[in-house]
Design a protein around this motif. Structure first.
Motif, short mmCIF file in Angstrom:
data_model
loop_
_atom_site.label_atom_id
_atom_site.label_comp_id
_atom_site.label_asym_id
_atom_site.label_seq_id
_atom_site.Cartn_x
_atom_site.Cartn_y
_atom_site.Cartn_z
N ALA A 220 -0.05 0.84 -7.15
CA ALA A 220 0.47 2.21 -7.06
C ALA A 220 1.74 2.37 -7.89
O ALA A 220 1.87 3.33 -8.67
N ASP B 222 -1.94 7.90 -0.38
CA ASP B 222 -2.08 6.44 -0.32
C ASP B 222 -3.49 6.07 -0.76
O ASP B 222 -4.41 6.89 -0.72
N SER B 223 -3.67 4.83 -1.18
CA SER B 223 -4.98 4.41 -1.65
C SER B 223 -6.04 4.52 -0.55
O SER B 223 -5.73 4.37 0.64
N SER C 85 -4.24 4.87 -5.32
CA SER C 85 -3.38 6.01 -5.01
C SER C 85 -3.45 7.07 -6.10
O SER C 85 -3.65 8.26 -5.82
#
Length: 381
Positions: free
Chosen positions: A52, A8-9, A16
């Motif tokens: 993402a 995940d970012s 991401s």
């Protein structure tokens, strides 16, 4: 070595895919170019989902000027995945609380109209499938602003469109569908919603989320009554109205609007992202899965994106390692939820500002992953 990476970012630092590519760099330092490394996008349906999915699925970023939560124009960014005619939208880009200064927060006036304008723009560009994240709203209008933009009439006793914001619900007398965009009937919406609140009552959107949007106690009582009246009117117009369904109170009642007036389902954000990106398919014959996020903590263990990845991997008995900007003591619960080992990537004492600089975060990610894989490689020998 086959490694699948879905991180995940690291919000405010790395996207991401940037985090994933940095981790891949660390693996290649150990295993060289022979390693099969697959980097896939990861998000939970909230902030960062558009970026993402667009970057990880060969999508295209779109920008459209829409009506912001205060009724003034804002630029909203969303994504289109052309191969599946899918639009990826974060409602916060058009009606988010971060678009409203603290001193102007008042849900009586904030509107979701811009959300409908984004959907309308995507429809005009051929989209019929929608992934919509509805977290972070500034609104409590029951989603009527969005529906007005799509052609629904929300009329007062004089037959005029009610004003923007929750105050429009006060004077609402009739709902019409004469001018609804015809293409809306062809559209399907997967709405990322991890909130279970219902529309009205003590657990409703006004009582639970109203205060953070600027509502006073008296306003909360008023808005709750108006939403109840709105739900009764909607029941006369639509066949699938259920104001007591979990999630109808999400985003100030936007969940209710989607469920009642469109072909929509409310689902876990991570479930939508994992399915849309076909992550499980890429895990076939993988030796290891890498995941992570900005901070691993007790909330992560309760089903956030990294644990969603880990649960998929465990269906195939694949070991899972996670990397994060920081970890808390409570993150130990992640070990009971599919993450076999996790590591913070910070390499020394530093300021938060320096740690979050993209160039530093990339280096820290790559360096930490490299050392972990050197250790794993000892065992392989």
């Amino acid at each position: 070595m086959k490694a699948v990476i879905a991180i995940d970012s690291l919000k405010g630092s790395l996207s991401s895919m940037e985090a994933g590519y940095a981790a891949a760099d660390g693996i290649r330092r150990v295993h060289g170019q022979d390693a099969e490394i697959i980097v896939r996008p990861l998000a939970d349906g909230g902030e960062g989902t558009v970026e993402a999915l667009v970057s990880g699925m060969n999508g295209i970023i779109q920008n459209v000027m829409v009506t912001g939560p205060l009724g003034t124009p804002v630029n909203c960014e969303y994504g289109i995945i052309e191969s599946s005619h899918t639009a990826v939208i974060e409602m916060s880009g058009a009606a988010g609380i971060t678009l409203v200064p603290d001193e102007k927060r008042n849900p009586l006036y904030t509107t979701t109209y811009g959300v409908g304008e984004v959907i309308k723009d995507a429809i005009s560009k051929g989209c019929r499938r929608f992934i919509v994240g509805i977290g972070g709203s500034a609104t409590n209008d029951g989603g009527i602003g969005m529906l007005q933009a799509l052609g629904y009439g929300f009329l007062d006793k004089e037959g005029k469109q009610v004003p923007f914001g929750a105050r429009g619900l006060e004077v609402l007398e009739e709902i019409t569908d004469t001018y609804v965009l015809p293409e809306l009937a062809e559209c399907e919406f997967r709405v990322a919603c991890d909130v279970t609140n219902i529309l009205c009552g003590e657990e409703g959107c006004s009582a639970v989320f109203g205060p953070q949007k600027g509502a006073t106690p008296s306003m909360i009582m008023q808005m709750d009554k108006w939403l109840e009246k709105y739900a009764a009117l909607a029941e006369k117009k639509c066949t699938k109205v259920n104001a007591n369904q979990a999630g109808t109170g999400a985003a100030g009642g936007l969940g209710f609007a989607f469920l009642s007036f469109t072909n929509a389902v409310l689902e876990s954000g991570i479930k939508i992202v994992l399915e849309e990106t076909s992550l499980e398919k890429y895990m076939e014959n993988a030796d290891i899965v890498i995941t992570g996020e900005g901070r691993l903590d007790g909330q992560t263990a309760m089903g956030k994106a990294p644990v969603g990845v880990a649960r998929l991997a465990k269906k195939h008995n694949i070991p899972v390692t996670a990397f994060a900007g920081s970890v808390t003591k409570e993150a130990i619960a992640c070990n009971q939820n599919g993450i076999d080992a996790f590591f913070p990537i910070l390499r020394g004492v530093t300021t938060l500002e320096d740690a979050m600089k993209p160039e530093n975060a990339k280096a820290n990610m790559a360096d930490t992953v490299e050392q972990v894989f050197r250790l794993l490689n000892i065992r392989r020998k």
